[in-house]
Scaffold this motif. Structure first.
Motif, PDB file in Angstrom:
ATOM      1  N   GLN A   1       0.818  -1.215   0.000  1.00 19.87           N
ATOM      2  CA  GLN A   1       0.000   0.000   0.000  1.00 19.87           C
ATOM      3  C   GLN A   1       0.857   1.273   0.000  1.00 19.87           C
ATOM      4  OE1 GLN A   1      -0.415  -2.564   2.284  1.00 19.87           O
ATOM      5  NE2 GLN A   1      -2.092  -3.552   1.168  1.00 19.87           N
ATOM      6  N   SER A   2       2.009   1.230   0.670  1.00 18.69           N
ATOM      7  CA  SER A   2       2.884   2.405   0.657  1.00 18.69           C
ATOM      8  C   SER A   2       3.458   2.630  -0.750  1.00 18.69           C
ATOM      9  CB  SER A   2       4.013   2.243   1.680  1.00 18.69           C
ATOM     10  OG  SER A   2       4.883   1.184   1.329  1.00 18.69           O
ATOM     11  N   LEU A   3       3.675   1.550  -1.493  1.00 17.18           N
ATOM     12  CA  LEU A   3       4.170   1.685  -2.861  1.00 17.18           C
ATOM     13  C   LEU A   3       3.106   2.276  -3.780  1.00 17.18           C
ATOM     14  CD1 LEU A   3       6.150  -1.665  -3.336  1.00 17.18           C
ATOM     15  CD2 LEU A   3       7.036   0.596  -2.706  1.00 17.18           C
ATOM     16  N   VAL A   4       1.857   1.898  -3.559  1.00 17.54           N
ATOM     17  CA  VAL A   4       0.758   2.476  -4.339  1.00 17.54           C
ATOM     18  C   VAL A   4       0.671   3.976  -4.073  1.00 17.54           C
ATOM     19  CG1 VAL A   4      -1.760   2.541  -4.583  1.00 17.54           C
ATOM     20  CG2 VAL A   4      -0.574   0.343  -4.502  1.00 17.54           C
TER      21      VAL A   4
ATOM     22  N   ALA B   1       1.353   9.496  -5.834  1.00 17.58           N
ATOM     23  CA  ALA B   1       1.861  10.821  -5.472  1.00 17.58           C
ATOM     24  C   ALA B   1       2.840  11.324  -6.526  1.00 17.58           C
ATOM     25  CB  ALA B   1       2.523  10.779  -4.092  1.00 17.58           C
ATOM     26  N   SER B   2       3.644  10.418  -7.088  1.00 18.37           N
ATOM     27  CA  SER B   2       4.610  10.822  -8.106  1.00 18.37           C
ATOM     28  C   SER B   2       3.923  11.188  -9.414  1.00 18.37           C
ATOM     29  CB  SER B   2       5.629   9.693  -8.345  1.00 18.37           C
ATOM     30  OG  SER B   2       5.021   8.575  -8.976  1.00 18.37           O
TER      31      SER B   2
ATOM     32  N   SER C   1      -0.408  14.432  -3.100  1.00 22.33           N
ATOM     33  CA  SER C   1       1.016  14.725  -3.175  1.00 22.33           C
ATOM     34  C   SER C   1       1.417  15.817  -2.195  1.00 22.33           C
ATOM     35  CB  SER C   1       1.381  15.130  -4.609  1.00 22.33           C
ATOM     36  OG  SER C   1       2.763  15.366  -4.725  1.00 22.33           O
ATOM     37  N   ARG C   2       0.578  16.845  -2.049  1.00 19.94           N
ATOM     38  CA  ARG C   2       0.921  17.964  -1.161  1.00 19.94           C
ATOM     39  C   ARG C   2       0.951  17.551   0.299  1.00 19.94           C
ATOM     40  NH1 ARG C   2      -3.163  20.542  -4.061  1.00 19.94           N
ATOM     41  NH2 ARG C   2      -4.351  20.837  -2.121  1.00 19.94           N
TER      42      ARG C   2
ATOM     43  N   SER D   1       9.041   0.110  -8.495  1.00 15.56           N
ATOM     44  CA  SER D   1      10.030   0.529  -9.487  1.00 15.56           C
ATOM     45  C   SER D   1      10.468   1.966  -9.255  1.00 15.56           C
ATOM     46  CB  SER D   1       9.434   0.375 -10.894  1.00 15.56           C
ATOM     47  OG  SER D   1      10.369   0.724 -11.882  1.00 15.56           O
ATOM     48  N   VAL D   2       9.515   2.831  -8.871  1.00 14.53           N
ATOM     49  CA  VAL D   2       9.854   4.218  -8.547  1.00 14.53           C
ATOM     50  C   VAL D   2      10.790   4.275  -7.353  1.00 14.53           C
ATOM     51  CG1 VAL D   2       8.928   6.414  -7.701  1.00 14.53           C
ATOM     52  CG2 VAL D   2       7.731   5.172  -9.524  1.00 14.53           C
TER      53      VAL D   2
END
Length: 430
Positions: free
Chosen positions: A134-137, A142-143, A151-152, A398-399
């Motif tokens: 979930q943190s990767l999602v 956000a990116s 994102s903010r 991947s990010v």
């Protein structure tokens, strides 16, 4: 430390694997072994070109999975599948590679130790980073949305409906707020099993047709926006054709895969969603003028009517399966309510849907309708759907793997050998 970083989203249903920094994984394969009727032994599944079917006859195929109900229960089987993946498909050398591996939230220590042993002792990876899916999602979305409130504030609520579970996970600055995570014990596997039971009870026995019913579920099931209306439509012979679809089972001669007999008519339910009152008159007239395509049991055809929406309905009403658990909307509210009051309005504005089971048509619209009465009026509710909810976790990995700080966040093989599994895992805040 090597710059070769393997990103591995090790799901209960599918494995997504590839090189860090790439847009998409190199390989997507089912996380299982199966034995078709034509084979005397269990075989490795061929890679999927994403969105395509496995090019093999899976009628009545037996299946063995290393992960059950979200937990690694058969490390030996997982080792065999990973070995095939690394050697034959990815063609990498683990000893000169780093591994970014996903692990579901709130994993138990025995499973964590077994995972670490696989990574460092069986395959000898040079370093490991364990990431919460979930943190990767959150990181990925956000990116992609630099000006958004997500994102903010670096805050979101990720609703992950995967193969084994459905999680509502608050994420803040890429860390999951574990005390607020809520879970429903329903996912893609349970939906497929429920469809098998309904079809077997009403028409023909398909209890050993896991892959076929999984395909029928993905092609025909949808979330109802008007449950009572759709139930009535399914009961009525004339209007029932709005809901009814015919799924043709393989015959092993002319076709080895199941398919929908009339894909266009299977989409009629989407037109119903345009009206809150019921089916529109124009649609009824068209259906009356179309030659009905009835199921032919001699050709192994099955009609699906209310099964199409009763299966996903269990996500909103787990009590339909005898489960004493909250439905999806209430699960989300409980997760948000467990967070600090300052975070709650932001979380409701940044709900991200991910996981293969969020692909049911109309799920987002139904969830918005269910959530709105449960959320305070002065809070906005915004639900974000991913462009590809199956690959969202991998893309976030991947990010992260392409970040200049990635190597410093990993645990090295030397640290694991010196400190052991438990102390190394403190690095990941688990």
């Amino acid at each position: 430390m090597s710059n070769n970083i393997v990103v591995l989203d090790n799901g209960g249903g599918l494995i997504k694997a590839g090189q860090g920094g790439e847009c998409d994984p190199l390989v997507v394969i089912p996380n299982c072994l199966f034995k078709p009727l034509s084979s005397k032994k269990f075989i490795f599944p061929p890679p999927l070109s994403h969105g395509a079917d496995v090019d093999i006859d899976l009628t009545s195929a037996a299946v063995r999975r290393p992960i059950d109900r979200g937990y690694l229960i058969n490390p030996d089987l997982q080792r065999d599948i990973w070995s095939h993946l690394f050697t034959s498909l990815l063609r990498i050398t683990p000893t000169s590679s780093s591994l970014l591996l996903t692990e579901p939230p709130l994993s138990i220590p025995s499973v964590q130790r077994a995972t670490d042993e696989l990574v460092f002792e069986d395959f000898g990876f040079s370093s490991l980073y364990l990431a919460n899916p979930q943190s990767l999602v959150h990181l990925y979305e956000a990116s992609r949305r630099p000006g958004s409130i997500l994102s903010r504030t670096q805050c979101s609520l990720v609703v992950d409906c995967g193969f084994s579970f459905t999680h509502a996970v608050p994420v803040l600055h890429n860390f999951t707020l574990n005390h607020a995570i809520k879970r429903i014990d329903l996912g893609g596997k349970a939906f497929t099993n429920y469809l098998k039971e309904l079809v077997s009870y009403r028409s023909i026995n398909v209890m050993d047709q896991t892959f076929l019913m999984d395909d029928a579920k993905e092609k025909l099931c949808f979330v109802s926006l008007h449950l009572h209306r759709d139930l009535n439509l399914a009961r009525e012979r004339r209007n029932g054709n709005v809901i009814k679809s015919t799924y043709v089972l393989p015959d092993g001669v002319t076709h080895t895969k199941g398919y929908v007999k009339d894909p266009q008519s299977a989409m009629n339910f989407l037109t119903l969603g345009l009206s809150d009152e019921g089916p529109n008159t124009l649609l009824d007239t068209k259906l009356d003028n179309v030659e009905r395509k009835k199921a032919d049991m001699n050709k192994n055809e099955i009609d699906l009517t209310n099964e199409r929406f009763l299966v996903p309905e269990t996500l909103f009403q787990p009590a339909d399966l005898g489960m004493n658990q909250a439905g999806l909307a209430e699960c989300i509210v409980r997760a948000v309510s467990s967070c600090h009051s300052y975070l709650q309005p932001v979380l409701y504005q940044s709900i991200i849907l991910t996981g293969g089971s969020t692909l049911f048509p109309q799920l987002k619209e139904r969830l918005e309708r269910e959530l709105r009465p449960l959320v305070p009026d002065h809070f906005d509710v915004k639900i974000i759907t991913q462009e590809d909810p199956i690959l969202g976790v991998w893309r976030g990995g991947s990010v992260l793997a392409s970040s200049p700080d990635f190597e410093s966040m990993c645990v090295t093989k030397a640290e694991y050998e010196e400190l052991g599994s438990a102390r190394c895992r403190r690095r990941f805040f688990h």
